[in-house]
Design a protein around this motif. Structure first.
Motif: not given
Length: 335
Positions: A75-80, A93-99, A175-179
């Motif tokens: 699983e890959e992670y992206t820095l948002l 904020i870090i994003d992945s396909p699952a979490t 940030l929680s409201r955005d992401y």
């Protein structure tokens, strides 16, 4: 706020927690060079670098290059987003396909998660979802809201519930409201439930409501450690005053105060390895229960005030994924 379109591969997460109460005033950062720790197993060795244009890029180490093909299967992670605030020097904020993950402080501990392929976190947040079935009908406080992980879980299974959350850092709420879908939680459900968000000190005397709370969730950490006030008996006595009759407090107590194996942590008095549970047990003698989560679940201690519920009845009243877990609670027995 810096962004990145390059996938980032990380090592295991520090599932440690939330809500800072520090008076420092650090300057926000556009990006930071650091190891990000976000996987159960190491699949690569990458660092984040700030490019001259302010963008974040991932520069692989030699070991990472050798594992590049294997990492593609992971699983890959992206820095948002990367920023900072008066309360948190580093917010990521870090994003992945699952979490999706909220990381705070210079140790980059995970303070909130938002699962995308299900609702369960496989960590201590899941324990909080067992609280509504053993407290009176009424509002529940979340002291240390973070990005709303516990609120998502509770409103999923108890859409009638009124949640009242406190978070000290307004930047985290923004940030929680955005992401993290916080606005969805703030809307009233068809059953009448919702989350009311308050920005401020969760331990302030003003963090209460008329009539008291049916339950209180406490998840307050700074710099990867439980805040020191939660190791004091008086703090818990003051929090308990905010409960309605027969209300309960459930607490993420963090880890042991020394390295302890799970094999050494099965005795009836092994809770003494956790300073927060020691304070809770002194504050509520004969009225405290505890458990320690597994290696897969972050090895945190959790505590629940009040008499031990009937475990069979509790097991049938919670979501099926928690039915076995609630039977692991035991009373805190003084030596």
């Amino acid at each position: 706020m810096a962004t990145s379109t390059s996938p980032l591969i990380f090592s295991p997460p520090h599932l440690l927690h939330r809500n800072r109460r520090r008076e420092a005033n650090p300057q926000p950062r556009s990006c930071t060079r650091a190891y990000l720790l976000l996987r159960r197993r190491v699949v690569s060795d990458r660092r984040l670098y700030c490019s001259p244009g302010g963008e974040v890029s991932a520069a692989p180490s030699p070991a990472a290059e050798q594992q590049e093909e294997a990492a593609k299967a992971e699983e890959e992670y992206t820095l948002l987003a990367v920023t900072g605030s008066d309360f948190n020097e580093v917010i990521m904020i870090i994003d992945s396909p699952a979490t999706r993950y909220l990381l705070l402080d210079t140790n980059r501990n995970v303070h909130s998660v938002l699962p995308k392929t299900g609702v369960w976190t496989n960590s201590y947040w899941d324990e909080f979802a067992s609280l509504p079935t053993v407290v009176p009908r009424g509002p529940i406080a979340l002291l240390g809201l973070g990005a709303g992980t516990a609120a998502h879980l509770m409103l999923k299974f108890y859409p009638w519930i009124q949640l009242v959350g406190w978070e000290i850092d307004p930047k985290i709420i923004e940030l929680s409201r955005d992401y993290f879908g916080l606005p969805d939680l703030e809307k009233t459900t068809e059953s009448g439930g919702s989350l009311s968000v308050h920005i401020g000190d969760a331990l302030s005397p003003s963090a209460t409501i008329e009539g008291g709370f049916a339950g209180i969730v406490v998840d307050l950490f700074a710099d990867g450690k439980i805040i020191p006030q939660l190791e004091e008996v008086e703090t818990w006595l003051q929090i308990a005053k905010k409960l309605m009759p027969d209300g309960r407090i459930i607490v993420n107590c963090g880890g042991a105060d020394a390295a302890v194996s799970l094999a050494d942590d099965t005795g009836p008095s092994s809770w003494v390895q956790n300073p927060t549970i020691k304070a809770l047990c002194a504050a509520f003698p004969g009225q405290l229960n505890w458990k320690r989560l597994s290696e897969k679940e972050s090895v945190n201690y959790v505590a629940l005030t009040g008499p031990l519920p009937d475990l069979d009845e509790w097991s049938t009243s919670v979501p099926s994924e928690l039915s076995t877990k609630v039977k692991q609670w035991v009373p805190c027995e003084l030596a």
